[in-house]
Design a protein around this motif. Structure first.
Motif, PDB file in Angstrom:
ATOM      1  N   ALA A   1      26.229 -25.226  19.748  1.00 42.77           N
ATOM      2  CA  ALA A   1      25.520 -26.465  19.892  1.00 42.77           C
ATOM      3  C   ALA A   1      23.931 -26.106  19.392  1.00 42.77           C
ATOM      4  CB  ALA A   1      25.801 -26.861  21.056  1.00 42.77           C
ATOM      5  N   ALA A   2      23.619 -24.654  19.141  1.00 46.37           N
ATOM      6  CA  ALA A   2      22.389 -24.688  19.022  1.00 46.37           C
ATOM      7  C   ALA A   2      21.849 -25.024  17.698  1.00 46.37           C
ATOM      8  CB  ALA A   2      22.185 -23.021  18.772  1.00 46.37           C
ATOM      9  N   GLY A   3      22.623 -25.743  16.566  1.00 44.20           N
ATOM     10  CA  GLY A   3      21.962 -26.462  15.677  1.00 44.20           C
ATOM     11  C   GLY A   3      22.990 -27.379  14.790  1.00 44.20           C
ATOM     12  N   THR A   4      22.691 -28.152  13.732  1.00 46.75           N
ATOM     13  CA  THR A   4      23.591 -28.925  13.324  1.00 46.75           C
ATOM     14  C   THR A   4      23.508 -28.586  11.599  1.00 46.75           C
ATOM     15  OG1 THR A   4      23.375 -30.697  15.134  1.00 46.75           O
ATOM     16  CG2 THR A   4      24.309 -31.339  13.063  1.00 46.75           C
ATOM     17  N   VAL A   5      24.634 -28.647  11.110  1.00 45.60           N
ATOM     18  CA  VAL A   5      24.640 -28.644   9.636  1.00 45.60           C
ATOM     19  C   VAL A   5      25.158 -30.145   9.227  1.00 45.60           C
ATOM     20  CG1 VAL A   5      25.818 -27.855   7.683  1.00 45.60           C
ATOM     21  CG2 VAL A   5      24.910 -26.422   9.391  1.00 45.60           C
ATOM     22  N   VAL A   6      24.630 -30.726   8.382  1.00 47.34           N
ATOM     23  CA  VAL A   6      24.983 -32.271   7.920  1.00 47.34           C
ATOM     24  C   VAL A   6      25.618 -32.094   6.456  1.00 47.34           C
ATOM     25  CG1 VAL A   6      24.058 -34.540   7.359  1.00 47.34           C
ATOM     26  CG2 VAL A   6      22.921 -32.992   9.245  1.00 47.34           C
ATOM     27  N   GLY A   7      26.729 -32.794   6.259  1.00 50.65           N
ATOM     28  CA  GLY A   7      27.239 -33.112   4.852  1.00 50.65           C
ATOM     29  C   GLY A   7      27.120 -34.617   4.635  1.00 50.65           C
ATOM     30  N   VAL A   8      26.514 -34.758   3.437  1.00 46.07           N
ATOM     31  CA  VAL A   8      26.353 -36.190   2.982  1.00 46.07           C
ATOM     32  C   VAL A   8      27.197 -36.527   1.540  1.00 46.07           C
ATOM     33  CG1 VAL A   8      24.825 -37.970   2.446  1.00 46.07           C
ATOM     34  CG2 VAL A   8      24.232 -36.363   3.760  1.00 46.07           C
ATOM     35  N   ASP A   9      27.833 -37.454   1.547  1.00 48.64           N
ATOM     36  CA  ASP A   9      28.770 -37.910   0.211  1.00 48.64           C
ATOM     37  C   ASP A   9      28.049 -39.202  -0.316  1.00 48.64           C
ATOM     38  OD1 ASP A   9      30.363 -37.908  -2.091  1.00 48.64           O
ATOM     39  OD2 ASP A   9      31.981 -39.042  -0.727  1.00 48.64           O
ATOM     40  N   ILE A  10      27.351 -39.155  -1.325  1.00 55.57           N
ATOM     41  CA  ILE A  10      26.762 -40.423  -1.906  1.00 55.57           C
ATOM     42  C   ILE A  10      27.587 -40.932  -3.127  1.00 55.57           C
ATOM     43  CG2 ILE A  10      24.719 -41.209  -2.876  1.00 55.57           C
ATOM     44  CD1 ILE A  10      23.227 -38.607  -1.837  1.00 55.57           C
ATOM     45  N   GLY A  11      27.844 -42.237  -2.770  1.00 51.27           N
ATOM     46  CA  GLY A  11      28.355 -42.804  -3.848  1.00 51.27           C
ATOM     47  C   GLY A  11      27.928 -44.458  -3.995  1.00 51.27           C
ATOM     48  N   VAL A  12      28.605 -45.013  -5.064  1.00 50.32           N
ATOM     49  CA  VAL A  12      27.919 -46.419  -5.495  1.00 50.32           C
ATOM     50  C   VAL A  12      28.798 -47.108  -4.304  1.00 50.32           C
ATOM     51  CG1 VAL A  12      27.309 -46.066  -7.754  1.00 50.32           C
ATOM     52  CG2 VAL A  12      29.714 -46.811  -7.200  1.00 50.32           C
ATOM     53  N   ALA A  13      29.771 -46.988  -3.866  1.00 50.71           N
ATOM     54  CA  ALA A  13      30.554 -47.931  -2.808  1.00 50.71           C
ATOM     55  C   ALA A  13      30.487 -47.504  -1.701  1.00 50.71           C
ATOM     56  CB  ALA A  13      32.152 -47.978  -3.403  1.00 50.71           C
ATOM     57  N   SER A  14      30.248 -46.033  -1.404  1.00 51.36           N
ATOM     58  CA  SER A  14      30.131 -45.732   0.104  1.00 51.36           C
ATOM     59  C   SER A  14      29.133 -44.600   0.326  1.00 51.36           C
ATOM     60  CB  SER A  14      31.319 -45.387   0.661  1.00 51.36           C
ATOM     61  OG  SER A  14      32.073 -44.509   0.222  1.00 51.36           O
ATOM     62  N   VAL A  15      28.701 -44.282   1.296  1.00 48.11           N
ATOM     63  CA  VAL A  15      27.911 -42.977   1.729  1.00 48.11           C
ATOM     64  C   VAL A  15      28.527 -42.679   2.762  1.00 48.11           C
ATOM     65  CG1 VAL A  15      25.748 -42.192   2.448  1.00 48.11           C
ATOM     66  CG2 VAL A  15      25.827 -43.642   0.659  1.00 48.11           C
ATOM     67  N   ARG A  16      29.061 -41.297   2.902  1.00 50.70           N
ATOM     68  CA  ARG A  16      29.601 -40.853   4.182  1.00 50.70           C
ATOM     69  C   ARG A  16      28.782 -39.660   4.475  1.00 50.70           C
ATOM     70  NH1 ARG A  16      34.049 -42.422   0.936  1.00 50.70           N
ATOM     71  NH2 ARG A  16      35.652 -43.414   1.945  1.00 50.70           N
ATOM     72  N   VAL A  17      28.494 -39.582   5.718  1.00 48.33           N
ATOM     73  CA  VAL A  17      27.500 -38.366   6.482  1.00 48.33           C
ATOM     74  C   VAL A  17      28.630 -37.978   7.624  1.00 48.33           C
ATOM     75  CG1 VAL A  17      25.621 -38.003   7.871  1.00 48.33           C
ATOM     76  CG2 VAL A  17      25.696 -39.964   6.313  1.00 48.33           C
ATOM     77  N   ILE A  18      28.662 -36.520   7.634  1.00 49.35           N
ATOM     78  CA  ILE A  18      29.258 -36.021   8.588  1.00 49.35           C
ATOM     79  C   ILE A  18      28.348 -34.703   9.279  1.00 49.35           C
ATOM     80  CG2 ILE A  18      31.076 -33.802   8.687  1.00 49.35           C
ATOM     81  CD1 ILE A  18      32.712 -35.176   6.834  1.00 49.35           C
ATOM     82  N   LEU A  19      28.275 -34.802  10.536  1.00 48.64           N
ATOM     83  CA  LEU A  19      27.585 -33.615  11.414  1.00 48.64           C
ATOM     84  C   LEU A  19      28.488 -32.482  11.837  1.00 48.64           C
ATOM     85  CD1 LEU A  19      25.297 -35.984  13.595  1.00 48.64           C
ATOM     86  CD2 LEU A  19      25.084 -35.336  11.076  1.00 48.64           C
ATOM     87  N   ALA A  20      28.308 -31.342  11.592  1.00 47.07           N
ATOM     88  CA  ALA A  20      29.158 -30.232  12.277  1.00 47.07           C
ATOM     89  C   ALA A  20      28.368 -29.436  13.035  1.00 47.07           C
ATOM     90  CB  ALA A  20      29.811 -29.650  10.891  1.00 47.07           C
ATOM     91  N   ASP A  21      28.840 -28.748  14.034  1.00 46.04           N
ATOM     92  CA  ASP A  21      28.183 -27.544  14.761  1.00 46.04           C
ATOM     93  C   ASP A  21      28.239 -26.514  14.186  1.00 46.04           C
ATOM     94  OD1 ASP A  21      30.586 -26.465  15.547  1.00 46.04           O
ATOM     95  OD2 ASP A  21      30.790 -27.306  17.426  1.00 46.04           O
ATOM     96  N   LEU A  22      27.781 -25.283  14.702  1.00 46.76           N
ATOM     97  CA  LEU A  22      27.323 -24.235  14.021  1.00 46.76           C
ATOM     98  C   LEU A  22      28.623 -23.414  13.887  1.00 46.76           C
ATOM     99  CD1 LEU A  22      24.086 -22.856  15.327  1.00 46.76           C
ATOM    100  CD2 LEU A  22      24.386 -24.308  13.434  1.00 46.76           C
ATOM    101  N   ALA A  23      29.605 -23.818  14.491  1.00 50.69           N
ATOM    102  CA  ALA A  23      31.280 -23.166  14.414  1.00 50.69           C
ATOM    103  C   ALA A  23      31.747 -24.009  13.554  1.00 50.69           C
ATOM    104  CB  ALA A  23      31.734 -22.869  15.905  1.00 50.69           C
ATOM    105  N   GLY A  24      31.322 -24.904  12.979  1.00 48.29           N
ATOM    106  CA  GLY A  24      32.086 -25.785  11.931  1.00 48.29           C
ATOM    107  C   GLY A  24      32.628 -26.917  12.268  1.00 48.29           C
TER     108      GLY A  24
END
Length: 388
Positions: free
Chosen positions: A75-98
């Motif tokens: 929980a010391a930090g966060t890694v963000v994944g973003v998938d950008i598209g014309v129909a949708s945008v998806r955002v994922i947050l993961a902790d440092l253990a994945g």
């Protein structure tokens, strides 16, 4: 196959605590087969960087104080994944253990007037997701971004026919300024292939063709365990060329008997012979294109993703039957349905961020990406009609 370089003792210690769970210095020393002094030095480095913390110790039956136990501070930090598209945008947050802790979907960027407005909407989507999880931007260690287009190694969009306003724009730099952390940007289909290789159906398979079949046909390649980018970052951008009958600029699929794939599939199921003939011809052409790619790359597996991948009896089953006729080889190449569905590129963006920016995420240069753990999958896979 990728042969990893030997990890430092600090990285090996952190990796063990991250992936195997809490341990004492003696347990680490035995498991890693290194001296206690070396482990103590590594633990000091990891404690100073706040990457490990004291774990609760269960009292034993013996006399004396229990040995101090350490656990990885996911929980010391966060890694963000973003998938950008014309129909949708998806955002994922993961902790440092994945471990994925939050996953949200937003409307796509199509409705926004220009490139700046589109980017501003994406930034707002990420900020909303962080705020909803009560995570300040200061905890974000790295961001991975998936988008449709050819992207260079720095995060600049060389060309995007889907979001043309971003062609020539350094999206990575814009997001770095917005969030103050490293940003890794790549093509969405390539990152979907990365996700299927890292945590999906193609784990442990080092040579993979990933084909996204939906409104368009596009491809991502994993060769030797790594995503293949090519000298101009365009490797895999072949759907519009390898499959005849597509729009040669966008790879868009055109249908003759109905306006959308969903309508063609539905009409074929209802017994419309013209729709079924068109579907049969499409599958045969798809098999021909896949055969061409297979003979070029000689993969160990072909993964079919995208909106139509769940149509087993109408697409995947006849495609499996048609492919050997076009290949004419004394062996078969497994053809599998993608496991991660529409969430593949967002998860691939998380993996990409961990892989590209390990030193910023962990403070350790040679720390491998973690095994990503998605949120529990919601029941009932959507039909091709629902995915259009």
């Amino acid at each position: 196959m990728v042969v990893p370089s030997p990890l430092s003792i600090v990285a090996r210690s952190a990796l063990h605590l991250r992936d195997a769970g809490p341990a004492t210095v003696n347990e680490l020393s035995r498991s890693l087969e290194i001296s206690r002094t070396s482990v103590e030095n590594a633990v000091t480095v990891l404690s100073d960087s706040a990457l490990i913390i004291d774990a609760p110790v269960q009292s034993g039956s013996g006399a004396g104080r229990p040995a101090r136990q350490y656990s990885f501070h996911a929980a010391a930090g966060t890694v963000v994944g973003v998938d950008i598209g014309v129909a949708s945008v998806r955002v994922i947050l993961a902790d440092l253990a994945g471990r994925v802790i939050v996953q949200r979907s937003f409307p796509g960027v199509e409705a926004h007037a220009d490139g700046a407005a589109k980017l501003s909407a994406v930034i707002d989507d990420v900020r909303q997701t962080l705020a909803g999880a009560s995570l300040p931007s200061s905890k974000v260690r790295a961001i991975g971004v998936s988008l449709p287009g050819i992207v260079d190694d720095s995060g600049r969009v060389t060309l995007s026919v889907v979001i043309p306003e971003w062609s020539g724009i350094d999206i990575g730099s814009q997001l770095r300024q917005a969030f103050g952390c490293p940003v890794a940007v790549d093509n969405g289909v390539r990152l979907a292939a990365v996700a299927e290789h890292h945590l999906g159906v193609a784990q442990l398979v080092d040579d993979v063709i990933y084909l996204s079949v939906g409104n368009r046909i596009a491809m991502g390649l994993i060769l030797g365990g790594r995503p293949r980018r090519g000298i101009h970052n365009a490797a895999g951008d072949i759907g519009r060329l390898a499959f005849r009958g597509l729009n040669t600029e966008t790879g868009q699929i055109s249908w003759r008997t109905a306006g959308t794939a969903a309508e063609v599939f539905a009409a074929a199921r209802a017994g419309d012979s013209d729709a079924q003939d068109e579907l049969d011809a499409f599958i045969d052409e798809l098999a021909h294109g896949i055969a061409t790619l297979t003979m070029t790359v000689d993969p160990a597996m072909i993964v079919i993703g995208g909106g139509l991948s769940a149509a087993h009896e109408q697409l995947l089953d006849p495609l499996r039957a048609a492919l050997p006729r076009h290949l004419g080889l004394p062996f078969q190449v497994p053809l599998a349905e993608a496991r991660l569905g529409a969430e593949a590129a967002a998860h691939g963006a998380v993996v990409h961020a961990f892989q590209r920016h390990a030193a910023d995420v962990y403070g350790i240069e040679d720390m491998p990406a973690p095994p990503i753990t998605p949120l529990p999958h919601e029941p009932a896979s959507p039909t091709p009609e629902e995915k259009q």
